[in-house]
Design a protein around this motif. Structure first.
Motif, PDB file in Angstrom:
ATOM      1  N   GLN A 173      55.535  13.178   1.712  1.00  0.00           N
ATOM      2  CA  GLN A 173      54.884  13.312   3.012  1.00  0.00           C
ATOM      3  C   GLN A 173      55.673  12.512   4.046  1.00  0.00           C
ATOM      4  O   GLN A 173      56.337  11.534   3.713  1.00  0.00           O
ATOM      5  CB  GLN A 173      53.447  12.779   2.934  1.00  0.00           C
ATOM      6  N   SER A 175      54.325  10.733   6.197  1.00  0.00           N
ATOM      7  CA  SER A 175      53.566   9.516   6.507  1.00  0.00           C
ATOM      8  C   SER A 175      54.368   8.253   6.191  1.00  0.00           C
ATOM      9  O   SER A 175      54.110   7.186   6.751  1.00  0.00           O
ATOM     10  CB  SER A 175      52.246   9.499   5.731  1.00  0.00           C
ATOM     11  N   GLN A 178      55.599   6.391   9.163  1.00  0.00           N
ATOM     12  CA  GLN A 178      54.659   5.481   9.837  1.00  0.00           C
ATOM     13  C   GLN A 178      54.945   4.051   9.405  1.00  0.00           C
ATOM     14  O   GLN A 178      55.071   3.149  10.228  1.00  0.00           O
ATOM     15  CB  GLN A 178      53.209   5.780   9.422  1.00  0.00           C
ATOM     16  N   ARG A 199      57.461  18.558  -2.895  1.00  0.00           N
ATOM     17  CA  ARG A 199      56.436  18.485  -3.949  1.00  0.00           C
ATOM     18  C   ARG A 199      56.670  19.617  -4.935  1.00  0.00           C
ATOM     19  O   ARG A 199      56.943  20.754  -4.507  1.00  0.00           O
ATOM     20  CB  ARG A 199      55.023  18.649  -3.364  1.00  0.00           C
ATOM     21  N   GLN A 213      57.101  18.862   7.788  1.00  0.00           N
ATOM     22  CA  GLN A 213      55.929  18.294   8.447  1.00  0.00           C
ATOM     23  C   GLN A 213      56.366  17.576   9.709  1.00  0.00           C
ATOM     24  O   GLN A 213      57.528  17.205   9.851  1.00  0.00           O
ATOM     25  CB  GLN A 213      55.261  17.229   7.541  1.00  0.00           C
ATOM     26  N   GLU A 215      54.867  14.158  11.685  1.00  0.00           N
ATOM     27  CA  GLU A 215      53.901  13.074  11.652  1.00  0.00           C
ATOM     28  C   GLU A 215      53.746  12.533  13.066  1.00  0.00           C
ATOM     29  O   GLU A 215      54.734  12.485  13.823  1.00  0.00           O
ATOM     30  CB  GLU A 215      54.476  11.967  10.740  1.00  0.00           C
ATOM     31  N   THR A 256      43.790   6.747   6.297  1.00  0.00           N
ATOM     32  CA  THR A 256      43.043   6.853   7.556  1.00  0.00           C
ATOM     33  C   THR A 256      41.550   6.733   7.291  1.00  0.00           C
ATOM     34  O   THR A 256      41.053   7.109   6.225  1.00  0.00           O
ATOM     35  CB  THR A 256      43.309   8.213   8.257  1.00  0.00           C
ATOM     36  N   GLY A 287      46.352  17.065   8.368  1.00  0.00           N
ATOM     37  CA  GLY A 287      45.320  16.034   8.360  1.00  0.00           C
ATOM     38  C   GLY A 287      45.559  14.991   9.433  1.00  0.00           C
ATOM     39  O   GLY A 287      46.640  14.909  10.010  1.00  0.00           O
ATOM     40  N   CYS A 288      44.498  14.204   9.681  1.00  0.00           N
ATOM     41  CA  CYS A 288      44.615  13.168  10.713  1.00  0.00           C
ATOM     42  C   CYS A 288      43.522  12.135  10.513  1.00  0.00           C
ATOM     43  O   CYS A 288      42.647  12.288   9.662  1.00  0.00           O
ATOM     44  CB  CYS A 288      44.506  13.786  12.105  1.00  0.00           C
ATOM     45  N   ALA A 310      46.743   8.628  13.424  1.00  0.00           N
ATOM     46  CA  ALA A 310      47.916   9.272  12.816  1.00  0.00           C
ATOM     47  C   ALA A 310      47.551  10.708  12.505  1.00  0.00           C
ATOM     48  O   ALA A 310      46.378  11.042  12.336  1.00  0.00           O
ATOM     49  CB  ALA A 310      48.313   8.546  11.533  1.00  0.00           C
ATOM     50  N   PHE A 311      48.565  11.556  12.487  1.00  0.00           N
ATOM     51  CA  PHE A 311      48.315  12.922  12.009  1.00  0.00           C
ATOM     52  C   PHE A 311      49.565  13.455  11.323  1.00  0.00           C
ATOM     53  O   PHE A 311      50.683  12.967  11.574  1.00  0.00           O
ATOM     54  CB  PHE A 311      47.862  13.863  13.135  1.00  0.00           C
ATOM     55  N   GLY A 312      49.364  14.427  10.463  1.00  0.00           N
ATOM     56  CA  GLY A 312      50.485  15.105   9.816  1.00  0.00           C
ATOM     57  C   GLY A 312      50.235  16.603   9.878  1.00  0.00           C
ATOM     58  O   GLY A 312      49.167  17.077   9.482  1.00  0.00           O
TER      59      GLY A 312
HETATM   60  N1  DAH Z   1      50.312  13.077   4.690  1.00  0.00           N
HETATM   61  C1  DAH Z   1      49.231  14.023   4.578  1.00  0.00           C
HETATM   62  C2  DAH Z   1      49.694  15.185   3.682  1.00  0.00           C
HETATM   63  O1  DAH Z   1      50.852  15.377   3.520  1.00  0.00           O
HETATM   64  C3  DAH Z   1      48.866  14.568   5.926  1.00  0.00           C
HETATM   65  C4  DAH Z   1      48.234  13.516   6.795  1.00  0.00           C
HETATM   66  C5  DAH Z   1      46.868  13.336   6.769  1.00  0.00           C
HETATM   67  C6  DAH Z   1      49.013  12.736   7.612  1.00  0.00           C
HETATM   68  C7  DAH Z   1      46.268  12.382   7.553  1.00  0.00           C
HETATM   69  C8  DAH Z   1      48.423  11.782   8.420  1.00  0.00           C
HETATM   70  C9  DAH Z   1      47.041  11.607   8.376  1.00  0.00           C
HETATM   71  O2  DAH Z   1      49.114  11.008   9.230  1.00  0.00           O
HETATM   72  O3  DAH Z   1      46.478  10.677   9.162  1.00  0.00           O
HETATM   73  O4  DAH Z   1      48.853  15.869   3.170  1.00  0.00           O
END
Ligand code: DAH
Length: 342
Positions: A173, A175, A178, A199, A213, A215, A256, A287-288, A310-312
């Motif tokens: 990911q 993330s 971050q 993956r 992705q 982020e 999160t 997600g976030c 944060a979000f992805g």
């Molecule tokens: N890293 C998660 C994934 O790959 C996605 C994600 C969810 C990123 C929530 C975020 C977050 O920054 O806050 O499924």
């Protein structure tokens, strides 16, 4: 020394025409006919050569010089062509026309993923986010531990990740970025991090073991969930159209709290329901949530003073919907017949 005078006989023009015919001859019998036509016993050049004797005495040397020179030129071309044809060369060698327009070299194109990534970057930068990057080969600390993903968590399972060594894997990911960014920078932090993740999914039309992705991360004083909602909505509308709707569904991510799943109204059918969104009218984007205090503490940011979101978001889904691509494997196949269409 060659005298500076013009050929007083028509031999130069005739020889030129003869050479043209030599070069265009595509088999030995044709070539032979050309030879006879020009330098045979009654050939055109032979005839001129013979006629030199009838010229006034003072012109003979000069005319002889030109006619012999042209005959020689003709014969050299004839011999070369004969060798080529004997070796099987069939191509017509033509005089090159320098006045023809040139051929355009084939230009490459940017991959649809690259283009979409560039649009993502453009939108995020307009929203005031800086570009951040991290390595694709990661350690467990950045991929899991610092993201509050405990030792026994299912996400760490070796069969769900590409481990290279005990502690080293291809990041699963973005993330991870971050953590890397917060290790190096103090708030205010406002970054996005686009990139590849890995993956070991079973490959089919909608799954591949590599995907893309982006982020997002904003950490500062008094950042709230409503900031998250507005940034996601603005981002979605800039990218995909001003009618786009955002839907957040409660969810869980270790890094999160609270967490949500991001849905965008389907930008292909406008939410009516179509084959791209599976008649749901919504597309799942990622997600976030609000950055978990544990995560902030791990990178020495005081969660009492700072908050963040944060979000992805998955990029490949956007690319596929935008360009009408129905099989994710095409995105990674790099078949030029596919890529040339964009
Ligand atoms: N890293 C998660 C994934 O790959 C996605 C994600 C969810 C990123 C929530 C975020 C977050 O920054 O806050 O499924």
């Amino acid at each position: 020394m060659i005298p500076e005078i013009n050929d007083p006989t028509p031999s130069t023009e005739i020889a030129k025409q003869g050479i043209r015919e030599v070069l265009q001859a595509n088999d030995i019998p044709t070539l032979e006919k050309v030879r006879i036509k020009y330098v045979g016993r009654k050939g055109q050049i032979t005839t001129i050569l013979r006629s030199i004797g009838k010229l006034p005495a003072e012109d003979r040397a000069e005319a002889g010089y030109f006619v012999n020179k042209n005959k020689q030129e003709f014969l050299v071309n004839y011999e070369t062509r004969k060798e080529q044809l004997a070796e099987g060369a069939q191509e017509v060698k033509e005089f090159f026309d320098y006045t023809l327009p040139g051929e355009r070299p084939p230009l490459g194109r940017r991959h649809p993923v690259t283009r979409t990534m560039e649009e993502v970057a453009e939108c995020m930068m307009q929203l005031g986010f800086d570009w951040a990057e991290g390595p694709e080969i990661e350690d467990e600390f950045h991929n899991f531990i610092a993201l509050n993903i405990p030792e026994n968590h299912a996400a760490r399972d070796p069969s769900d990740n590409f481990y290279i060594e005990d502690d080293v894997l291809l990041r699963s990911q973005t993330s991870t970025v971050q953590i890397r960014y917060m290790e190096e920078h103090k708030p205010p932090i406002r970054v996005f991090a686009p990139g590849k993740v890995f993956r070991p999914d079973t490959v089919d039309a909608s799954h591949f073991y590599i995907f893309h992705q982006v982020e997002g991360l904003w950490v500062d004083k008094d950042i709230t969930f409503s900031h998250l909602k507005s940034v996601l909505l603005m981002f979605g509308r800039m990218m995909l159209g001003s009618d786009l709707k955002l839907r957040l569904r409660p969810s869980y991510f270790p890094f999160t709290e609270p967490s949500a799943e991001i849905d965008f109204s389907c930008f292909v059918c406008g939410g009516e329901g179509c084959s791209v969104c599976g008649r749901k009218g919504w597309l799942e984007m990622g997600g976030c949530g609000m950055v978990d205090p544990n995560v902030l503490e791990t990178v020495n940011i005081d969660p009492e003073e700072y908050t963040g979101f944060a979000f992805g978001i998955g990029i490949d889904r956007i690319v596929m919907a935008k360009y009408g691509i129905d099989d994710i494997r095409l995105i990674f196949g790099n078949d030029v017949r596919f890529l040339r269409q964009f």
